[in-house]
Motif scaffolding. Structure first.
Motif, PDB file in Angstrom:
ATOM      1  N   LEU A 130       2.074   1.990  -3.547  1.00  0.00           N
ATOM      2  CA  LEU A 130       0.996   2.210  -4.341  1.00  0.00           C
ATOM      3  C   LEU A 130       0.558   3.809  -4.267  1.00  0.00           C
ATOM      4  CD1 LEU A 130      -1.320   1.668  -6.394  1.00  0.00           C
ATOM      5  CD2 LEU A 130      -2.526   0.972  -4.460  1.00  0.00           C
ATOM      6  N   GLU A 131       0.319   4.045  -2.924  1.00  0.00           N
ATOM      7  CA  GLU A 131       0.275   5.501  -2.526  1.00  0.00           C
ATOM      8  C   GLU A 131       1.409   6.470  -3.244  1.00  0.00           C
ATOM      9  OE1 GLU A 131      -0.017   6.075   1.486  1.00  0.00           O
ATOM     10  OE2 GLU A 131      -1.709   4.675   1.869  1.00  0.00           O
ATOM     11  N   LEU A 132       2.619   6.095  -3.128  1.00  0.00           N
ATOM     12  CA  LEU A 132       3.804   6.763  -3.740  1.00  0.00           C
ATOM     13  C   LEU A 132       3.829   6.932  -5.247  1.00  0.00           C
ATOM     14  CD1 LEU A 132       6.272   8.163  -2.657  1.00  0.00           C
ATOM     15  CD2 LEU A 132       7.534   5.938  -3.114  1.00  0.00           C
ATOM     16  N   GLU A 146       0.847   6.700  -7.108  1.00  0.00           N
ATOM     17  CA  GLU A 146      -0.415   7.807  -7.446  1.00  0.00           C
ATOM     18  C   GLU A 146      -0.227   9.001  -6.860  1.00  0.00           C
ATOM     19  OE1 GLU A 146      -3.353   5.367  -5.477  1.00  0.00           O
ATOM     20  OE2 GLU A 146      -3.986   3.913  -7.349  1.00  0.00           O
ATOM     21  N   SER A 147       0.838   9.273  -6.228  1.00  0.00           N
ATOM     22  CA  SER A 147       1.062  10.818  -5.868  1.00  0.00           C
ATOM     23  C   SER A 147       1.185  11.578  -6.944  1.00  0.00           C
ATOM     24  CB  SER A 147       2.167  10.930  -4.784  1.00  0.00           C
ATOM     25  OG  SER A 147       3.435  10.746  -5.526  1.00  0.00           O
ATOM     26  N   SER A 163       0.852  -1.128   0.045  1.00  0.00           N
ATOM     27  CA  SER A 163      -0.146   0.144   0.013  1.00  0.00           C
ATOM     28  C   SER A 163       0.855   1.150  -0.026  1.00  0.00           C
ATOM     29  CB  SER A 163      -1.036   0.127   1.073  1.00  0.00           C
ATOM     30  OG  SER A 163      -0.372   0.018   2.309  1.00  0.00           O
ATOM     31  N   GLU A 164       1.954   1.208   0.705  1.00  0.00           N
ATOM     32  CA  GLU A 164       2.752   2.629   0.921  1.00  0.00           C
ATOM     33  C   GLU A 164       3.465   2.838  -0.669  1.00  0.00           C
ATOM     34  OE1 GLU A 164       5.502  -1.009   2.110  1.00  0.00           O
ATOM     35  OE2 GLU A 164       3.618  -0.263   2.872  1.00  0.00           O
TER      36      GLU A 164
END
Length: 129
Positions: free
Chosen positions: A30-32, A34-35, A27-28
């Motif tokens: 993926l968030e990076l 999608e930033s 998840s971390e």
């Protein structure tokens, strides 16, 4: 009783020659990605595994087999002579995937567990056959 036609969705099997691998992202990461400012990721090799490197973490790529196959579907292209334009005509199974690629965070000098996890069970299973 309903008067709607419930004939289902036609599914056909037409595998493509493309090989697919599914990558399970933490998840971390993926968030990076999608930033607003996603980083450049690099792929390198090590003696034990392939490594995916982000600016602040390194992940080891591990193949995980699954007993439940994942089937990739694509919408069926409508036949212009027999169907209404824009109306879906079914699904096509284009690939079946039996393994995924998992990203495991690397720690210091940890060795890949792939060679350790394999051995004994497979040896015992093979002897019993």
């Amino acid at each position: 009783m309903s008067s709607q036609d419930n004939s289902g969705i036609p599914v056909s099997h037409a595998p493509s020659n493309t090989n697919y691998k599914l990558l399970e992202l933490p998840s971390e990461l993926l968030e990076l990605l999608e930033s607003d400012n996603p980083p450049v990721l690099t792929l390198t090799s090590s003696p034990t595994a392939a490594l995916l490197k982000s600016p602040d973490k390194t992940y080891s790529l591990r193949q995980k087999n699954t007993s439940n196959a994942l089937i990739l579907l694509s919408p069926a292209l409508p036949d212009p002579e027999t169907s209404t334009p824009g109306e879906p005509t079914g699904l096509i199974a284009i690939a079946t995937v039996h393994e995924t690629i998992e990203l495991v965070p690397e720690t210091g000098g940890a060795k890949a567990p792939a060679t350790i996890a394999r051995g004994k069970w497979h040896e015992r299973f093979a002897k019993g056959r």
